[in-house]
Design an enzyme around this catalytic site. Structure first.
Site, mmCIF file in Angstrom:
data_model
loop_
_atom_site.group_PDB
_atom_site.id
_atom_site.type_symbol
_atom_site.label_atom_id
_atom_site.label_comp_id
_atom_site.label_asym_id
_atom_site.label_seq_id
_atom_site.Cartn_x
_atom_site.Cartn_y
_atom_site.Cartn_z
ATOM 1 N N ASN A 45 5.403 -11.643 -21.599
ATOM 2 C CA ASN A 45 4.808 -10.482 -22.037
ATOM 3 C C ASN A 45 3.194 -10.983 -22.126
ATOM 4 O OD1 ASN A 45 6.459 -8.092 -22.291
ATOM 5 N ND2 ASN A 45 6.716 -8.570 -24.099
ATOM 6 N N ASN A 125 -21.265 -14.407 0.826
ATOM 7 C CA ASN A 125 -20.553 -15.032 1.222
ATOM 8 C C ASN A 125 -20.067 -15.191 -0.351
ATOM 9 O OD1 ASN A 125 -17.654 -17.229 0.953
ATOM 10 N ND2 ASN A 125 -19.036 -18.347 2.762
ATOM 11 N N ASP A 600 6.468 9.001 8.894
ATOM 12 C CA ASP A 600 5.818 10.949 9.015
ATOM 13 C C ASP A 600 5.785 11.700 9.810
ATOM 14 O OD1 ASP A 600 5.292 9.270 6.727
ATOM 15 O OD2 ASP A 600 3.258 9.869 7.176
ATOM 16 N N GLU A 811 -1.596 -2.474 8.560
ATOM 17 C CA GLU A 811 -0.537 -2.053 8.720
ATOM 18 C C GLU A 811 0.626 -1.447 9.453
ATOM 19 O OE1 GLU A 811 -0.472 2.814 7.220
ATOM 20 O OE2 GLU A 811 -2.227 2.146 7.301
#
Length: 839
Positions: A45, A125, A600, A811
């Site tokens: 934690n 940058n 899909d 992707e």
């Protein structure tokens, strides 16, 4: 020292020790909890309290599991030399910002890291460092910027904002964040000091100090203070009150206040403005005389005509800590220490040969960006529990009976910070397959966070979109979640993978009842967590009911209709052997899409029919069954283990009896033939769906059908390409058609599963020996070895090659020339390339 473990035997300990935060407190008294358990929870934690958990921001910090009164920090910037500068104000990550690069070069949420952003439109940058003290209570953010081209004569105006949430009890709450002064002993007007109080976090201070940098000036003007308070040559501060639930709109509020200020300036000075005053005009001031509240903007505008640029630090100190940060030198040491430790940890887990190009840097950045996408989300979820899906029409459903439920919390990695900054059930299991190789504790903190979202009916949303900030990045039609819609249960895939290894090594595990495990020590890292088998058993019993409910919900809601086939198929000998209670389909598919499947636009039966049965749904239920069987084995729940083993067996049988087309030699969906006598027909579209029974390791190891899978994967006219396995066969009529999302593009998640399955079915591929093995003949073994080697090399070379050219991973990848497509910096399941690279 920071606690890290990576023993396989700790798998269930890690999951359930997280659950102990809530559930175990109700089940076991604190006196019954072992000392090791308490140490583990306290360390975990603490170590994971602070990090850049606002995944949707280029940089934003919030604490984990502090829901009522968190401290929120965010960063924005823009070049203020032109009046249209606000159109280039950066805040939320967006592909539309056309960044040349936004990359975590090194990162670990337990330690800190370094993020680099190259913003050509703003001539910047930017490098951002984050590091924590060893007690994990305090942190520093270092913001360093340099111009890309000094000849452009630009500025960089950095806007920081911070808020101490008041909490729901605004009347009695003691939370506050107050600006004390702009000076450090009256020596530096650009240093700011704040003091804060949170009911959850305690007392703290925030310090903002410059290390170097030249503020904007213009020697051709007598003064650059266009009106009182608008002076770009010094730090600007405005404090006000913003409701907790609106803090995420910091960019909108800033733009609104700045617009008001500009309108006032025009009224005072006239419309003709000296160009040299524009940076001052775009400097925020307290035009409305706000009383100081819990929300604060701090703006610094630097002249970028010198290559040295600027650098400043933001320091957060908990005043109860003994390790407060009090100097720039100390901050530098913390940053250097954190980056060194991140590099050591990476090399301990991923031994990658640096002589082969720049593969180590590539792998480290990819992993860092997956870890850098880990976020903590808290808020309500929009759910429609009333609308019933019309299975006969297959039209898109309008969910109109929704309401907000919660609040809920989710600790999760995200597929893409710019395009998908929210929790995806389908993606998360793949993320965990990568993260668990680096940090088991962290991976199962994330897994638990998902498990606790399983409701009383066993449902968990396919997309978890909590609160207005997360919803702001989602098209409205996708925000509403339905308890009738499923997704591939990849979390159980990840759990199954680890449990399988645990069971295989059960006789060799370094624990017995009453004896502590040996815990691996790494350089600079010592684990204090120890356990025994009884401990694992005790807390495994806590997680088990969550998974039982989820299994029951999934198999009941996605159950298919076999009755439609019975009359016409009763004389079919093969069909007669089908296990009729174990057939499945994706509920919620439309004519054009099957979003629940995760694939899909992958071609399905046309026209759709209520009796359609999907091979991939069945395969995923097989994975769930295997996972449930394994955890029941760990718990010595013999009856349940037998039950789930029998379900798995029947599903494996049904894959061949129901979904295997001997004519096509592949696995297919099935439906009713609407043109004939409505007999069963196979709907065969060779691609990822055909491979799933193999990829999910559901085919028997001695199956003679393995050769057909190898042949399909190896065929360059179908799935094999120089860049990876295509999602759909090149010979399919739908290849590359329509939306072209899962119709040929190359996706790393399924490619990874196929490589992993090749190792499982053909272990000789890892040794390079392809003599006749115990399971396969020499020809099959040689084919598998050749496929494994070529596929692995093709994936590595293509993803790495794209990264070399563009600074990004993607992707998916185009099957024609291998270029990256879809969302950029898709450090979700594409990060599995690191596992592949390591081998």
């Amino acid at each position: 020292m920071r606690l890290i473990t990576n023993k396989l035997a700790l798998l269930l300990v890690l999951v359930v020790s997280c659950i102990a935060k809530e559930t175990a407190q109700k089940t076991f008294s604190s006196k019954s909890r072992s000392e090791e358990e308490n140490i583990f929870e306290q360390n975990t934690n603490s170590e994971l309290l602070w990090a850049p958990y606002r995944s949707n921001c280029y940089f934003g910090i919030r604490p984990r599991y502090i829901d009522e009164t968190p401290f929120i920090f965010g960063l924005m910037w823009f070049d203020t030399t032109e009046f249209d500068a606000m159109t280039r104000l950066r805040h939320f990550v967006s592909d539309d910002d056309h960044m040349e690069r936004f990359t975590w070069e090194a990162y670990d949420p337990r330690l800190g890291g370094k993020e680099n952003i190259i913003d050509p439109e703003n001539n910047l940058n930017l490098t951002i460092y984050f590091a924590k003290t060893h007690d994990d209570s305090n942190w520093v953010v270092r913001v360093s910027g340099k111009p890309l081209d000094t000849a452009r004569n630009t500025t960089t105006s950095v806007v920081m904002y911070m808020n101490q949430n008041i909490g729901p009890d605004m009347q009695n709450g003691q939370s506050r964040l107050i600006h004390i002064s702009n000076t450090d002993n009256n020596e530096n007007e650009n240093s700011l000091e704040f003091t804060g109080m949170s009911e959850d976090l305690g007392k703290y201070e925030v310090l903002i100090n410059d290390n170097h940098g030249k503020y904007y000036t213009n020697d051709t003007l007598e003064s650059i203070e266009v009106v009182p308070g608008c002076n770009a040559s010094r730090t600007s501060h405005v404090g006000l009150t913003i409701p907790d639930h609106e803090v995420w709109r910091a960019r909108d509020v800033f733009q609104s206040l700045l617009t008001d200020s500009i309108k006032d300036i025009v009224q005072v000075t006239g419309e003709k403005v000296e160009p040299g005053l524009v940076p001052s005009i775009l400097t925020l001031r307290n035009l409305h005389n706000f009383d100081q509240g819990n929300f604060h903007y701090v703006q610094k505008t630097f002249d970028m005509r010198e290559e040295t640029g600027f650098e400043f630090d933001i320091v957060y100190n908990n005043l109860d800590s003994k390790e407060t940060i009090d100097s720039g030198k100390q901050a530098t040491l913390l940053i250097d220490d954190a980056l060194h430790e991140v590099n050591v940890r990476f090399d301990n887990h991923f031994n990658i040969d640096e002589t082969d190009g720049d593969k180590r840097k590539f792998a480290m950045e990819v992993l860092a960006n997956l870890l850098g996408g880990i976020g903590y989300f808290h808020g309500t979820q929009v759910i429609d529990r009333e609308t019933v899906l019309d299975e006969d029409q297959f039209e898109s459903i309008k969910f109109e009976h929704f309401r907000e439920e919660g609040p809920y919390s989710l600790f999760t990695s995200v597929p893409s910070r710019g395009f998908f900054p929210r929790g995806f059930y389908w993606d998360e299991g793949f993320h965990l397959l990568q993260i668990m190789e680096y940090d088991f504790d962290l991976a199962f903190q994330i897994a638990f966070s998902w498990f606790r979202l399983i409701d009383e009916d066993g449902w968990v949303a396919r997309e978890v979109i909590l609160g207005p900030e997360a919803r702001s990045k989602v098209p409205q039609e996708f925000t509403i979640q339905s308890p009738q819609i499923a997704n591939p249960p990849t979390l159980l895939l990840a759990l199954s993978e680890m449990l399988t290894k645990l069971i295989e090594n059960e006789n060799n595990m370094a624990f017995v009842a009453g004896n502590k495990m040996d815990i691996e020590e790494e350089e600079g890292i010592t684990s204090q967590l120890g356990s025994n088998f009884d401990y694992i058993i005790k807390y495994s019993k806590i997680i088990y009911p969550y998974l039982e409910r989820h299994f029951k919900w999934f198999t009941e809601t996605q159950k298919g209709l076999i009755e439609e086939y019975m009359e016409d198929m009763e004389d079919d000998e093969k069909f007669a052997k089908v296990n009729q209670n174990f057939v499945y389909k994706w509920l919620g598919r439309t004519v054009t899409h099957c979003l629940p499947s995760g694939l899909d636009d992958y071609p399905r039966a046309q026209p759709p029919d209520v009796a359609e049965l999907n091979v991939d749904t069945l395969a995923w239920v097989g994975t769930m069954s295997r996972s449930m069987k394994d955890i029941a084995h760990i718990l010595e729940l013999t009856k349940d283990e037998t039950k789930y083993a029998e379900i798995e067996k029947k599903i494996v049988e049904n894959l061949d009896l129901l979904h295997r087309s001997e004519k096509a030699k592949t696995y297919c969906d099935v439906t009713l033939d609407d043109e004939g006598d409505e007999e069963m027909k196979y709907v065969c579209h060779e691609g990822y769906i055909s491979l799933l029974p193999f990829a999910l390791k559901l085919m028997p190891r001695d199956s003679p059908k393995l050769i057909d899978i190898l042949t399909l994967m190896s065929d360059p006219d179908k799935l094999f390409s120089p860049f990876g396995l295509r999602s759909l066969s090149k010979q399919d009529e739908h290849y590359g058609e329509g939306e072209n999302y899962w119709r040929g593009k190359i996706w790393l998640n399924i490619n990874y599963l196929c490589l992993n399955a090749l190792e499982y079915y053909f272990p000789e591929v890892l040794t390079g020996s392809h003599e006749k093995s115990a399971l396969n003949d020499k020809h099959t073994s040689e084919l598998a070895g050749k496929l494994y080697t070529e596929l692995r090399n093709n994936l590595i070379n293509n993803v790495y090659g794209n990264w070399e050219k563009t600074n990004y991973i993607y992707e998916n990848y185009d099957p024609t020339d291998g270029h990256g497509t879809g969302s950029v910096q898709f450090a979700g399941w594409t990060a599995l390339i690191v596992n592949i690279l390591r081998g």
